[in-house]
Design an enzyme around this catalytic site. Structure first.
Site, PDB file in Angstrom:
ATOM      1  N   ASN A  10      48.991 -51.947  13.189  1.00 15.53           N
ATOM      2  CA  ASN A  10      48.685 -50.519  13.061  1.00 15.53           C
ATOM      3  C   ASN A  10      47.181 -50.382  13.270  1.00 15.53           C
ATOM      4  O   ASN A  10      46.398 -50.741  12.396  1.00 15.53           O
ATOM      5  CB  ASN A  10      49.091 -50.041  11.655  1.00 15.53           C
ATOM      6  CG  ASN A  10      48.583 -48.639  11.363  1.00 15.53           C
ATOM      7  OD1 ASN A  10      48.188 -47.904  12.270  1.00 15.53           O
ATOM      8  ND2 ASN A  10      48.593 -48.263  10.088  1.00 15.53           N
ATOM      9  N   TRP A  11      46.803 -49.883  14.447  1.00 16.22           N
ATOM     10  CA  TRP A  11      45.372 -49.818  14.774  1.00 16.22           C
ATOM     11  C   TRP A  11      44.664 -48.644  14.095  1.00 16.22           C
ATOM     12  O   TRP A  11      43.454 -48.506  14.209  1.00 16.22           O
ATOM     13  CB  TRP A  11      45.205 -49.733  16.299  1.00 16.22           C
ATOM     14  CG  TRP A  11      45.378 -51.063  16.990  1.00 16.22           C
ATOM     15  CD1 TRP A  11      45.618 -52.276  16.397  1.00 16.22           C
ATOM     16  CD2 TRP A  11      45.301 -51.318  18.406  1.00 16.22           C
ATOM     17  NE1 TRP A  11      45.699 -53.270  17.358  1.00 16.22           N
ATOM     18  CE2 TRP A  11      45.507 -52.705  18.603  1.00 16.22           C
ATOM     19  CE3 TRP A  11      45.081 -50.516  19.528  1.00 16.22           C
ATOM     20  CZ2 TRP A  11      45.492 -53.302  19.863  1.00 16.22           C
ATOM     21  CZ3 TRP A  11      45.077 -51.107  20.780  1.00 16.22           C
ATOM     22  CH2 TRP A  11      45.278 -52.477  20.947  1.00 16.22           C
ATOM     23  N   LYS A  12      45.416 -47.791  13.439  1.00 19.09           N
ATOM     24  CA  LYS A  12      44.834 -46.605  12.771  1.00 19.09           C
ATOM     25  C   LYS A  12      43.925 -45.853  13.739  1.00 19.09           C
ATOM     26  O   LYS A  12      44.187 -45.818  14.934  1.00 19.09           O
ATOM     27  CB  LYS A  12      44.096 -47.013  11.502  1.00 19.09           C
ATOM     28  CG  LYS A  12      44.919 -47.932  10.610  1.00 19.09           C
ATOM     29  CD  LYS A  12      44.375 -48.010   9.230  1.00 19.09           C
ATOM     30  CE  LYS A  12      45.099 -49.099   8.466  1.00 19.09           C
ATOM     31  NZ  LYS A  12      44.880 -49.038   7.053  1.00 19.09           N
ATOM     32  N   HIS A  96      53.283 -43.619   6.331  1.00 18.25           N
ATOM     33  CA  HIS A  96      52.190 -44.521   5.948  1.00 18.25           C
ATOM     34  C   HIS A  96      51.434 -43.916   4.767  1.00 18.25           C
ATOM     35  O   HIS A  96      51.306 -42.691   4.673  1.00 18.25           O
ATOM     36  CB  HIS A  96      51.245 -44.731   7.140  1.00 18.25           C
ATOM     37  CG  HIS A  96      50.247 -45.824   6.897  1.00 18.25           C
ATOM     38  ND1 HIS A  96      49.096 -45.617   6.174  1.00 18.25           N
ATOM     39  CD2 HIS A  96      50.246 -47.130   7.240  1.00 18.25           C
ATOM     40  CE1 HIS A  96      48.427 -46.760   6.104  1.00 18.25           C
ATOM     41  NE2 HIS A  96      49.104 -47.689   6.745  1.00 18.25           N
ATOM     42  N   GLU A  98      48.453 -43.533   4.157  1.00 21.09           N
ATOM     43  CA  GLU A  98      47.344 -42.629   4.510  1.00 21.09           C
ATOM     44  C   GLU A  98      47.876 -41.248   4.903  1.00 21.09           C
ATOM     45  O   GLU A  98      47.206 -40.237   4.665  1.00 21.09           O
ATOM     46  CB  GLU A  98      46.494 -43.265   5.624  1.00 21.09           C
ATOM     47  CG  GLU A  98      45.658 -44.411   5.077  1.00 21.09           C
ATOM     48  CD  GLU A  98      45.452 -45.576   6.035  1.00 21.09           C
ATOM     49  OE1 GLU A  98      45.566 -45.398   7.255  1.00 21.09           O
ATOM     50  OE2 GLU A  98      45.185 -46.694   5.527  1.00 21.09           O
ATOM     51  N   GLU A 168      54.282 -51.507   1.532  1.00 25.70           N
ATOM     52  CA  GLU A 168      52.827 -51.596   1.549  1.00 25.70           C
ATOM     53  C   GLU A 168      52.254 -51.080   0.232  1.00 25.70           C
ATOM     54  O   GLU A 168      52.068 -49.861   0.063  1.00 25.70           O
ATOM     55  CB  GLU A 168      52.264 -50.743   2.691  1.00 25.70           C
ATOM     56  CG  GLU A 168      52.764 -51.133   4.059  1.00 25.70           C
ATOM     57  CD  GLU A 168      51.789 -50.720   5.147  1.00 25.70           C
ATOM     58  OE1 GLU A 168      51.260 -51.612   5.815  1.00 25.70           O
ATOM     59  OE2 GLU A 168      51.526 -49.514   5.304  1.00 25.70           O
ATOM     60  N   GLY A 174      43.934 -52.370   3.248  1.00 27.17           N
ATOM     61  CA  GLY A 174      42.534 -52.297   3.637  1.00 27.17           C
ATOM     62  C   GLY A 174      41.551 -52.696   2.545  1.00 27.17           C
ATOM     63  O   GLY A 174      40.360 -52.418   2.646  1.00 27.17           O
ATOM     64  N   SER A 213      46.501 -56.103   3.695  1.00 30.07           N
ATOM     65  CA  SER A 213      45.520 -57.184   3.824  1.00 30.07           C
ATOM     66  C   SER A 213      46.125 -58.507   4.312  1.00 30.07           C
ATOM     67  O   SER A 213      45.698 -59.587   3.885  1.00 30.07           O
ATOM     68  CB  SER A 213      44.765 -57.379   2.502  1.00 30.07           C
ATOM     69  OG  SER A 213      44.074 -56.188   2.155  1.00 30.07           O
ATOM     70  N   GLY A 234      47.004 -53.982   9.483  1.00 33.43           N
ATOM     71  CA  GLY A 234      45.947 -53.065   9.888  1.00 33.43           C
ATOM     72  C   GLY A 234      44.769 -53.841  10.454  1.00 33.43           C
ATOM     73  O   GLY A 234      44.750 -54.229  11.629  1.00 33.43           O
ATOM     74  N   GLY A 235      43.774 -54.108   9.615  1.00 33.13           N
ATOM     75  CA  GLY A 235      42.503 -54.718  10.037  1.00 33.13           C
ATOM     76  C   GLY A 235      42.648 -55.923  10.954  1.00 33.13           C
ATOM     77  O   GLY A 235      42.013 -55.986  12.013  1.00 33.13           O
TER      78      GLY A 235
END
Ligand code: PEP
Length: 255
Positions: A10-12, A96, A98, A168, A174, A213, A234-235
């Protein structure tokens, strides 16, 4: 564990066009197409076609990070799941944390999006997870149960195979704090049990990703657990070397 591992990035709201070219240049490796696990990448909307062009030849799926609850009409700024299908995309991430916290998406709205995306033939990565306060108040399973019951209400059995659950924990997204193997396994086992007992999902076929993470150095420990079938990342998915390594670990664990 006999399920195929699914590792989705997930590149956000990250990556410019050059970054995407560099990402795929660095990932370019003959062995990519031979990887046994299922990879996926969700970039920002304007980059979907470019990512699809680069990802499809090596068997990596492309998906969106969100979609509208409607197919068309006066919804300025929204993107229809029908357009995602029209672009021949594979999946969409819905719910998600967010979207839930920053944009106030409710379980009801998430349910509408999920039903529509499934009806249109997209795979849905359906995200759930508890906050730290909810975990500390011993409410984790209550929160997960409500998110599943309200968010997946009315999903026909014929679409169960098109749903991936992403567990999640919000406190792990993150933050660099990863759930312990025990915390992750307990939550995944609960989700599998609940969806097979109360929603009629096939417990052997249900894919449940862990997100929060995930990095190459903790992936093997998590993905080897009996109820963890993949990761939503993500990251680490922004770094081609790390993402490749996650796909490699996922392939090692895919029978
Ligand atoms: C995510 O965005 O879904 C996520 C899990 O992020 P990170 O891997 O950076 O924690």
């Amino acid at each position: 564990m006999s399920r195929k591992i699914h590792i989705y990035g997930n590149w956000k709201m990250n990556q410019l066009t050059d970054d995407i070219y560099n990402f795929f240049d660095e990932m370019a490796d003959d062995s990519l197409a031979e990887l046994k696990c299922q990879g996926g990448i969700a970039p920002q909307f304007p980059h979907l076609s470019l990512v699809k062009e680069k990802a499809m030849p090596v068997g990596i799926k492309t998906g969106a990070q969100n979609c509208s609850h409607k197919t068309s009409g006066a919804f300025t700024g929204d993107t229809s799941p029908e357009v995602l299908k029209d672009l021949d995309l594979d999946f969409v991430i819905i719910g998600h944390s967010e979207r839930r916290t920053v944009f106030g998406e409710s379980n009801q709205l998430i349910n509408e999006k999920t039903l529509l995306a499934l009806e249109l033939g997209l795979e849905v990565v359906f995200c759930i997870g508890e906050t730290l306060a909810e975990r500390e108040a011993d409410k984790t399973f209550d929160v997960l149960r409500t998110q599943l019951d309200e968010g997946l209400k009315g999903v026909p059995a014929s679409k169960h195979g098109d749903i991936i659950i992403a567990y999640e924990p919000v406190w792990a997204i993150g933050t660099g704090v990863v759930a312990t193997p025990e915390q992750a396994q307990d939550a995944h086992a609960f989700i599998r049990e609940h969806l097979s007992n109360n929603h009629g999902f096939n417990r052997k076929e249900l894919i449940i990703q862990y997100g929060g993470s995930v990095k190459p150095d903790n992936a093997m420990g998590l993905l080897s657990l009996p109820d963890i079938d993949g990761a939503l990342v993500g990251g680490a998915s922004l770094k081609p070397g790390d993402f490749y390594e996650l796909l490699r670990i996922g392939s090692e664990l895919t029978p």
